[in-house]
Scaffold this motif. Structure first.
Motif, PDB file in Angstrom:
ATOM      1  N   LEU A 153     -14.515   8.833 -18.121  1.00 34.83           N
ATOM      2  CA  LEU A 153     -14.527   7.285 -18.085  1.00 34.83           C
ATOM      3  C   LEU A 153     -15.302   6.851 -16.662  1.00 34.83           C
ATOM      4  N   ILE A 154     -14.767   7.517 -15.686  1.00 34.15           N
ATOM      5  CA  ILE A 154     -14.758   6.891 -14.232  1.00 34.15           C
ATOM      6  C   ILE A 154     -16.392   7.425 -14.070  1.00 34.15           C
ATOM      7  N   TRP A 155     -16.667   8.603 -14.300  1.00 36.27           N
ATOM      8  CA  TRP A 155     -18.074   8.869 -13.708  1.00 36.27           C
ATOM      9  C   TRP A 155     -19.184   8.568 -14.643  1.00 36.27           C
ATOM     10  N   GLY A 156     -18.694   8.322 -16.084  1.00 30.40           N
ATOM     11  CA  GLY A 156     -19.702   7.689 -16.845  1.00 30.40           C
ATOM     12  C   GLY A 156     -20.051   6.160 -16.405  1.00 30.40           C
ATOM     13  N   SER A 157     -19.064   5.393 -15.888  1.00 28.44           N
ATOM     14  CA  SER A 157     -19.237   4.114 -15.529  1.00 28.44           C
ATOM     15  C   SER A 157     -19.868   4.136 -14.006  1.00 28.44           C
ATOM     16  N   THR A 158     -19.815   4.941 -13.140  1.00 26.32           N
ATOM     17  CA  THR A 158     -20.436   4.838 -11.870  1.00 26.32           C
ATOM     18  C   THR A 158     -21.824   4.963 -11.843  1.00 26.32           C
ATOM     19  N   PHE A 159     -22.504   5.354 -12.884  1.00 27.87           N
ATOM     20  CA  PHE A 159     -23.957   5.329 -12.952  1.00 27.87           C
ATOM     21  C   PHE A 159     -24.520   4.040 -13.138  1.00 27.87           C
ATOM     22  N   ILE A 160     -23.711   3.088 -13.613  1.00 28.91           N
ATOM     23  CA  ILE A 160     -24.277   1.753 -13.630  1.00 28.91           C
ATOM     24  C   ILE A 160     -23.827   1.181 -12.542  1.00 28.91           C
ATOM     25  N   ALA A 161     -23.152   1.510 -11.533  1.00 28.74           N
ATOM     26  CA  ALA A 161     -22.884   0.982 -10.289  1.00 28.74           C
ATOM     27  C   ALA A 161     -23.686   1.200  -9.201  1.00 28.74           C
ATOM     28  N   THR A 218      -3.795  17.872 -18.244  1.00 34.08           N
ATOM     29  CA  THR A 218      -5.347  18.263 -18.238  1.00 34.08           C
ATOM     30  C   THR A 218      -5.976  17.360 -18.980  1.00 34.08           C
ATOM     31  N   PHE A 219      -5.537  16.940 -20.168  1.00 34.03           N
ATOM     32  CA  PHE A 219      -6.290  15.698 -21.066  1.00 34.03           C
ATOM     33  C   PHE A 219      -6.387  14.377 -20.224  1.00 34.03           C
ATOM     34  N   VAL A 220      -5.462  14.229 -19.253  1.00 34.24           N
ATOM     35  CA  VAL A 220      -5.507  12.805 -18.702  1.00 34.24           C
ATOM     36  C   VAL A 220      -6.514  12.947 -17.555  1.00 34.24           C
ATOM     37  N   LEU A 221      -6.652  14.113 -16.886  1.00 29.35           N
ATOM     38  CA  LEU A 221      -7.674  14.448 -15.969  1.00 29.35           C
ATOM     39  C   LEU A 221      -9.192  14.335 -16.677  1.00 29.35           C
ATOM     40  N   TYR A 222      -9.008  14.951 -17.809  1.00 31.06           N
ATOM     41  CA  TYR A 222     -10.395  15.170 -18.546  1.00 31.06           C
ATOM     42  C   TYR A 222     -11.083  13.634 -18.642  1.00 31.06           C
ATOM     43  N   ILE A 259     -22.850   9.609 -22.579  1.00 30.35           N
ATOM     44  CA  ILE A 259     -22.695   8.491 -23.685  1.00 30.35           C
ATOM     45  C   ILE A 259     -22.134   7.279 -23.450  1.00 30.35           C
ATOM     46  N   VAL A 260     -21.026   7.345 -22.413  1.00 29.92           N
ATOM     47  CA  VAL A 260     -20.419   6.307 -21.858  1.00 29.92           C
ATOM     48  C   VAL A 260     -21.573   5.406 -20.857  1.00 29.92           C
ATOM     49  N   ALA A 261     -22.198   6.372 -20.011  1.00 28.24           N
ATOM     50  CA  ALA A 261     -23.366   5.677 -19.166  1.00 28.24           C
ATOM     51  C   ALA A 261     -24.235   5.105 -19.941  1.00 28.24           C
ATOM     52  N   LEU A 262     -24.897   5.763 -20.975  1.00 24.62           N
ATOM     53  CA  LEU A 262     -26.004   5.081 -21.961  1.00 24.62           C
ATOM     54  C   LEU A 262     -25.441   3.918 -22.286  1.00 24.62           C
TER      55      LEU A 262
END
Length: 312
Positions: A14-22, A5-9, A255-258
């Motif tokens: 990390l993935i969705w936080g980075s997709t906004f920049i793409a 569950t932690f790995v999925l979270y 926070i990842v996205a910003l």
């Protein structure tokens, strides 16, 4: 179970936080609707090949396909049409902040569709979150242009977020009906890509393809990592712990996205932005943690927030 569950979270954050920049890298020569159709068409193809290779059942009834199509249109179609349009006028990090309000939307929709109880903490969290968004966007609102492009982008982002929340409800329903995540995603992405392609064709948009490394690289990342892995992780998490708790990852990915927007889009942190993001996070935390733990977290981070604001 807890480790998985932690790995999925963490993967979702990390993935969705980075997709906004793409996503802004997809805007340009290729129309937005066409880019989204390319993205989810490619993701659907990869998922279907993987399901075939692993000999998963791909035969479902008409009613099941209707529900998978509904999931696809909400999660892999109409919501992204709005997000891509908003990306033309505001930074990816700011869109991610707006998108974090899905945690409140999921809880409210959970009450409407599944009869889940809405607590006073949710109402208070929603109020804090909305106040935070207003602060984050205060500089943009002050500098609104004549056609109100920023305000329009904010509204598009909020509507897109609500559509995504509705898609979460459909996904939760599908999983409770024993529809497997991978197959549902494969068919859902195919339906979403098909409908967006038809919309683009009806609008007379050109199905061109940009061969630059920026476009092809961001498309591959969004399709394979953002869509196949990201949605696979999130919707598996959603089925395991429910839409309300699964949405908790939305507390962190803005926070990842910003952070990425600061590096790649020259986003400047203002005192209002620091305070606004803090309120958004506080509102989300108020929704997801018990009151005493929330107050403890506030006491820990209050000096840090105050110090950063003064430094600005």
């Amino acid at each position: 179970m807890l480790t998985n569950t932690f790995v999925l979270y963490l993967s979702t954050v990390l993935i969705w936080g980075s997709t906004f920049i793409a996503i802004p890298m997809q805007l340009g020569e290729v129309p937005g609707d066409v880019s989204i159709a390319y993205r989810f068409g490619l993701a659907a193809l990869v998922l279907m090949l993987w399901c075939r290779m692993t000999r998963r059942n791909m035969v479902f009834g008409f009613r099941q396909h209707l529900w998978m199509a509904g999931q696809g249109l909400m999660l892999f179609g109409f919501n992204y049409m709005l997000v891509y349009q908003a990306s033309a006028d505001i930074t990816s990090g700011l869109i991610a902040v707006v998108f974090s309000t899905i945690i409140v939307m999921n809880i409210v929709n959970g009450a409407l569709f599944f009869g889940n109880r809405v607590s006073r903490g949710v109402i208070a969290g929603a109020a804090l979150g909305l106040a935070g968004i207003c602060l984050v966007f205060l500089p943009e609102v002050r500098a609104l242009d004549a056609d109100g492009a920023t305000l329009r982008a904010i509204i598009l982002s909020l509507v897109g977020t609500f559509i995504t929340s509705f898609g979460n409800m459909i996904s939760a329903r599908n999983q409770s009906s024993k529809l497997p995540v991978m197959q549902s995603n494969a068919y859902g992405m195919a339906y979403g890509a098909l409908v967006l392609a038809l919309i683009a064709w009806a609008r007379g948009e050109s199905f061109v393809f940009e061969t630059s490394w920026t476009y092809t690289g961001s498309l591959a990342y969004l399709a394979l990592v953002g869509s196949v892995l990201g949605f696979g992780s999130f919707l598996t998490l959603l089925g395991r712990i429910g839409p309300e708790r699964a949405a908790y990852c939305m507390v962190l990915f803005p926070i990842v996205a910003l952070a990425l927007s600061t590096v790649f889009e020259n986003y400047h942190w203002t005192p209002e932005a620091v305070a606004g993001v803090s309120l958004v996070l506080a509102g989300n935390l108020l929704v997801i943690v018990p009151k005493q733990q929330f107050l403890r977290i506030v006491r820990i981070f209050r000096p840090v927030i105050a110090r950063q604001t003064l430094n600005k």
